[in-house]
Scaffold this active site. Structure first.
Site, PDB file in Angstrom:
ATOM      1  CG  HIS A  60      -1.867   0.858   1.274  1.00 24.56           C
ATOM      2  ND1 HIS A  60      -3.044   0.736   1.828  1.00 24.56           N
ATOM      3  CD2 HIS A  60      -2.080   2.121   0.863  1.00 24.56           C
ATOM      4  CE1 HIS A  60      -3.934   1.755   1.752  1.00 24.56           C
ATOM      5  NE2 HIS A  60      -3.239   2.628   1.207  1.00 24.56           N
ATOM      6  CG  HIS A  62      -1.173   6.411  -1.718  1.00 26.08           C
ATOM      7  ND1 HIS A  62      -2.166   6.396  -2.481  1.00 26.08           N
ATOM      8  CD2 HIS A  62      -1.260   6.061  -0.620  1.00 26.08           C
ATOM      9  CE1 HIS A  62      -3.134   5.951  -1.766  1.00 26.08           C
ATOM     10  NE2 HIS A  62      -2.679   5.728  -0.622  1.00 26.08           N
ATOM     11  CG  LEU A  63       5.026   5.063  -5.746  1.00 29.19           C
ATOM     12  CD1 LEU A  63       5.654   3.815  -6.622  1.00 29.19           C
ATOM     13  CD2 LEU A  63       6.046   5.368  -4.829  1.00 29.19           C
ATOM     14  NE  ARG A  64      -0.034  11.392  -2.806  1.00 30.96           N
ATOM     15  CZ  ARG A  64      -0.996  10.993  -2.407  1.00 30.96           C
ATOM     16  NH1 ARG A  64      -1.926  10.337  -2.949  1.00 30.96           N
ATOM     17  NH2 ARG A  64      -1.040  11.304  -0.901  1.00 30.96           N
ATOM     18  CG  ASN A  94      -5.063   7.341  -4.714  1.00 35.07           C
ATOM     19  OD1 ASN A  94      -4.038   6.986  -4.771  1.00 35.07           O
ATOM     20  ND2 ASN A  94      -5.367   8.222  -3.514  1.00 35.07           N
ATOM     21  CG  HIS A 181     -10.858   3.675   1.808  1.00 35.90           C
ATOM     22  ND1 HIS A 181      -9.438   4.224   2.023  1.00 35.90           N
ATOM     23  CD2 HIS A 181     -11.724   4.114   2.406  1.00 35.90           C
ATOM     24  CE1 HIS A 181      -9.641   5.373   2.723  1.00 35.90           C
ATOM     25  NE2 HIS A 181     -11.045   5.354   3.015  1.00 35.90           N
ATOM     26  CG  ASP A 307      -2.391   4.718   3.674  1.00 39.35           C
ATOM     27  OD1 ASP A 307      -2.367   5.077   2.466  1.00 39.35           O
ATOM     28  OD2 ASP A 307      -3.464   4.913   4.467  1.00 39.35           O
TER      29      ASP A 307
END
Length: 440
Positions: A60, A62-64, A94, A181, A307
């Protein structure tokens, strides 16, 4: 060309000491034969007091990228992952555009391959645009070069039970898993922090525990009904632990994760209105922290996942109500697990390998990671000094963002080295920026 590494007197999984030779991308020898087979001019590492673990795997992250390269890029985020001891990460969907097509997940996969710090496995969106209405191209993403096996609308809940059922049924065809989620949207409209004594005193809109627990209860029953795999993201409440424990007792194929911040931090930190502590799901009470620690120790919770959610200063350095939800975590995860679980006697280093490497690799279907420390296995490894105490300085981390909830806090342990298929990505606690990427 990959060099040979001879680790002397190192402790695999914290169990005894031995010599370990890394050569040609694999663990070539363990024990007395390691030095004999080392060949000419190996890099010799004094492993006395150090723990050797299989490379960590984050389910989990987030690499954006694409879309928010001002907060993080695949290159900066994966460099941070290597510094934290990770050799594989799952990049959440996302982004902008959303990772809901084969083309976008392949783009992220290629960015990770070209960066070379860790193996990047993109997570595919469950629904188009994360809108919760129509299923995304699950089959096409699974068959793409990225070989997606984990699907999630993380950041949003797949709130429609019909859509969730269809997704669970669909991914069975290619051994995929839906990572939910768990957040009932109607119970959390405008919510800013955990609903309880602190939120009442601060006058902030509360986020009830039942908003998470209701979705988990629904989804474990749906998973049982259709016979599919379900994974629960960032579980945070005592009630959620009990629901997962009950589901597993019935034989339901469910796994769950807890984040490092939910293992250590509580809603009391919101009293200072510092938005660095604003996160989704919110920090809970000390009772919840104790429950998730117990659940992780007894196997009810399967893994720790970071996360990792980087944000720009503009998105965090503002009033609480306007601030973005999320915290960084790749470079502090192992230290938090050591401090909360190993140093307290709740877990061994072998348990750490299970929750931060073996189990996440199995859930995400990541080959060649989370493997035993044995001759012939891929040299995806992490070397840790558990005796070091260090103060977290967010501005000195490899991640592009500074929203670490552990900044200024002293934590246990430090990653000394990380190897990806025998190639050092971190050595002596520093990133090997000069390393030439060798594609597998």
């Amino acid at each position: 060309m990959t060099r040979n590494y001879l680790l002397r007197d190192v402790s695999p999984l914290g169990d005894g000491t031995t010599d370990v030779l890394l050569a040609d991308g694999v663990i070539a020898a363990i024990g007395p034969d390691a030095e004999k087979q080392a060949g000419a001019d190996p890099v010799i590492i004094n492993g006395s007091g150090l723990i050797l673990l299989p490379g960590l795997v984050d389910l989990h992250t987030h690499l954006r990228e694409p879309g928010r390269e001002d907060a993080e890029t695949v290159r900066s985020g994966t460099r941070a992952a290597a510094m934290g001891g990770f050799t594989a990460v799952h990049a959440m969907a996302n982004t902008t555009p959303t990772q809901d097509t084969a083309g976008v997940v392949e783009q992220v996969w290629r960015l990770g391959r070209d960066a070379g710090w860790v193996d990047v496995r993109p997570v595919g969106a469950v629904t188009v645009g994360l809108e919760g209405e129509r299923l995304a191209e699950l089959g096409a993403m699974a068959e793409s070069a990225a070989q997606v096996r984990v699907f999630s609308d993380d950041g949003k809940c797949v709130h429609d039970p019909v859509v969730m059922r269809r997704a669970l049924e669909y991914v069975k065809a290619f051994d995929g898993v839906i990572a939910q989620h768990a957040q009932e949207p109607r119970l959390t409209e405008g919510a800013q922090m955990h609903e309880g004594v602190v939120s009442a005193e601060l006058g902030l809109a509360g986020w009830p525990a039942v908003a998470e627990e209701a979705i988990i209860a629904r989804d474990v029953l749906l998973a049982e009904h259709v016979g599919s795999r379900l994974h629960v993201c960032h579980l945070s409440t005592a009630g959620s632990v009990e629901i997962i424990r009950w589901a597993k007792s019935r034989g339901i194929d469910v796994t769950a994760e807890v984040t490092p911040h939910h293992l250590m931090l509580t809603d009391e930190l919101a009293r200072g209105y510092d938005p660095v502590f604003k996160v989704n799901p919110p920090l809970r009470t000390q009772r919840d922290v104790e429950a998730v620690r117990e659940g992780l120790a007894d196997g009810t919770i399967d893994i720790v996942a970071t996360d990792h959610a980087p944000h720009t200063r503009e998105d965090k350095d503002c009033e609480w109500g306007a601030a973005a939800f999320g915290m960084t975590g790749l470079e502090t995860a192992l230290s938090v697990v050591q401090e909360t679980m190993v140093d307290t006697g709740r877990m061994t280093w072998a348990d750490v390998a299970r929750v931060l490497s073996t189990a996440p690799a199995r859930i995400g279907r990541v080959a060649d990671h989370g493997r035993p420390i044995a001759v012939g296995e891929p040299a995806n490894l992490t070397l840790v000094d558990p005796g070091i105490r260090r103060v977290v300085v967010a501005e000195e981390q490899a991640t592009q963002s500074v929203n670490s909830p552990f900044r200024g806090r002293e934590l246990s342990g430090c990653v000394i080295a990380t190897w990806l298929r025998g190639r050092a990505t971190v050595m002596d606690g520093s990133a090997c920026d000069e390393t030439v990427v060798v594609r597998s």
